[in-house]
Design a protein around this motif. Structure first.
Motif, short mmCIF file in Angstrom:
data_model
loop_
_atom_site.label_atom_id
_atom_site.label_comp_id
_atom_site.label_asym_id
_atom_site.label_seq_id
_atom_site.Cartn_x
_atom_site.Cartn_y
_atom_site.Cartn_z
N GLY A 1 -41.27 19.79 1.77
CA GLY A 1 -40.74 18.43 1.82
C GLY A 1 -39.45 18.42 2.64
O GLY A 1 -39.23 19.30 3.46
N GLY A 2 -38.62 17.43 2.38
CA GLY A 2 -37.36 17.34 3.12
C GLY A 2 -37.61 16.83 4.53
O GLY A 2 -38.72 16.39 4.87
N THR A 3 -36.59 16.91 5.35
CA THR A 3 -36.69 16.33 6.69
C THR A 3 -36.97 17.36 7.79
O THR A 3 -37.56 17.02 8.82
N THR A 4 -36.58 18.61 7.59
CA THR A 4 -36.69 19.60 8.67
C THR A 4 -38.11 19.76 9.21
O THR A 4 -38.29 19.87 10.42
N ASP B 1 -43.55 20.74 -3.60
CA ASP B 1 -42.83 19.93 -4.57
C ASP B 1 -42.96 18.46 -4.18
O ASP B 1 -43.29 18.12 -3.05
N ARG C 1 -41.06 14.47 -5.05
CA ARG C 1 -40.09 13.61 -5.74
C ARG C 1 -40.91 12.53 -6.44
O ARG C 1 -41.83 11.96 -5.82
N ASN D 1 -42.45 13.16 -0.44
CA ASN D 1 -42.80 14.26 0.47
C ASN D 1 -44.21 14.08 1.02
O ASN D 1 -44.46 14.32 2.20
N GLY E 1 -38.30 24.68 2.97
CA GLY E 1 -37.00 24.31 3.51
C GLY E 1 -35.91 24.94 2.65
O GLY E 1 -36.19 25.49 1.58
N LEU E 2 -34.68 24.84 3.12
CA LEU E 2 -33.54 25.40 2.39
C LEU E 2 -32.50 24.30 2.20
O LEU E 2 -32.07 23.68 3.18
N THR F 1 -34.68 25.71 -2.93
CA THR F 1 -35.89 25.56 -2.15
C THR F 1 -36.92 24.97 -3.09
O THR F 1 -36.73 24.97 -4.30
N ARG G 1 -38.61 15.45 -10.45
CA ARG G 1 -39.39 16.13 -9.42
C ARG G 1 -40.40 17.03 -10.09
O ARG G 1 -40.18 17.51 -11.20
C1 6PG Z 1 -37.44 18.46 -1.22
C2 6PG Z 1 -37.69 19.81 -0.71
C3 6PG Z 1 -36.51 20.68 -0.52
C4 6PG Z 1 -36.16 20.68 0.96
C5 6PG Z 1 -34.75 21.14 1.20
C6 6PG Z 1 -34.37 21.06 2.65
O1 6PG Z 1 -38.40 17.78 -1.55
O2 6PG Z 1 -36.28 18.05 -1.30
O3 6PG Z 1 -38.90 20.31 -0.64
O4 6PG Z 1 -36.64 21.97 -1.01
O5 6PG Z 1 -37.06 21.49 1.66
O6 6PG Z 1 -33.90 20.29 0.47
O7 6PG Z 1 -34.39 19.72 3.04
P1 6PG Z 1 -34.08 19.26 4.51
O8 6PG Z 1 -35.16 19.81 5.35
O9 6PG Z 1 -34.12 17.77 4.44
O10 6PG Z 1 -32.74 19.81 4.84
#
Ligand code: 6PG
Length: 248
Positions: free
Chosen positions: A39-42, A70, A72, A82, A138-139, A145, A174
């Motif tokens: 998930g996340g933006t990266t 994961d 949200r 995600n 992602g981190l 993570t 989550r």
């Molecule tokens: C989530 C994630 C989370 C994410 C990291 C990095 O749903 O929030 O899976 O672990 O990978 O927070 O997020 P970015 O890529 O947005 O920095």
């Protein structure tokens, strides 16, 4: 293995190429490819690249099965979802059979959603515990993570494949997979970009902190490969060069 690329675009291209090559390899070997999305933006740009030629046309989508690490607990059309992000960037644009998309659904409650997702995994990996062919991660800038946050009691969950977590300050729960599931994967790749991640990346890779304070350190595949795909800015504080390769 740490691979340092010039910028986020190159990290995304490397991750997308890895997805494509692992998909072809897994399908040739065992007739299907099970991938766990981050998930996340990266990873968004990586997903966009997978949805375009030439990679889109190289991937055997009919044999790809998509899971998430994961989720949200928000409605599917909420920008924080995600699964929603991956659908918009990738899944809506490729010929992937809908039955092969396995989002985490937090309904009717996060706990029941977590249990239902464990059942989805059990049904798919009928021979035993899950072994994903590829896991993208992602981190977070404090070392999380998946949705495994520093100091959370969920970090100690070993007997369940999924659990519910809550990030301090957020108004949503989550559902996350646990580290033991990730550690059974054949290949795990972290995508990390930007100078805002440089200090935590060094801490995770070169520091001595307790993994319970730095959950990304819980990721240690037992019988698989761990790759860090990072850009120059994120990798700028790394000191030990022995594990670093510069692809260009
Ligand atoms: C989530 C994630 C989370 C994410 C990291 C990095 O749903 O929030 O899976 O672990 O990978 O927070 O997020 P970015 O890529 O947005 O920095």
């Amino acid at each position: 293995m740490i691979r340092v690329y010039a910028d986020p675009e190159e990290v995304s291209a490397a991750a997308a190429a890895l997805f494509a090559s692992e998909a072809c390899r897994a399908v040739a070997r065992q007739g299907r490819f099970a991938v766990l999305l981050a998930g996340g933006t990266t990873p968004r740009r990586c997903y966009e690249l997978l949805a375009q030629a030439p990679l889109r046309d190289r991937i055997p989508w009919g044999e790809v099965h998509v899971f998430w690490g994961d989720e949200r607990c928000v409605p599917g059309d909420d920008p924080r979802s995600n699964a929603g992000m991956a659908r918009r960037a990738l899944l809506h644009h490729v010929p992937l059979p809908p039955a092969q998309v396995h989002p985490i659904v937090c309904e009717p409650s996060p706990q029941e959603g977590a249990e239902a997702y464990a059942a989805v995994l059990r049904a798919f990996f009928a021979d035993g515990p899950p072994r994903f062919d590829l896991v993208l991660l992602g981190l977070g800038d404090e070392g999380h993570t998946l949705s495994l946050f520093p100091g959370d009691s969920a970090l100690g969950v070993r007997e369940c494949w999924t659990t519910v977590t809550h990030r301090r300050g957020e108004d949503m729960d989550r559902v996350t997979l646990t580290a033991p599931v990730i550690n059974r994967a054949a290949q795990v790749a972290f995508l990390v970009t930007g100078e805002g991640k440089a200090a935590i990346l060094r801490e995770v890779l070169e520091g001595g902190a307790d993994p319970h304070q730095l959950p990304a350190r819980l990721v240690r595949p037992e019988d698989g490969e761990l790759l860090w795909l990072v850009d120059r800015k994120a990798g700028s504080l790394l000191r030990h060069e022995s594990n670093i390769s510069l692809p260009r």
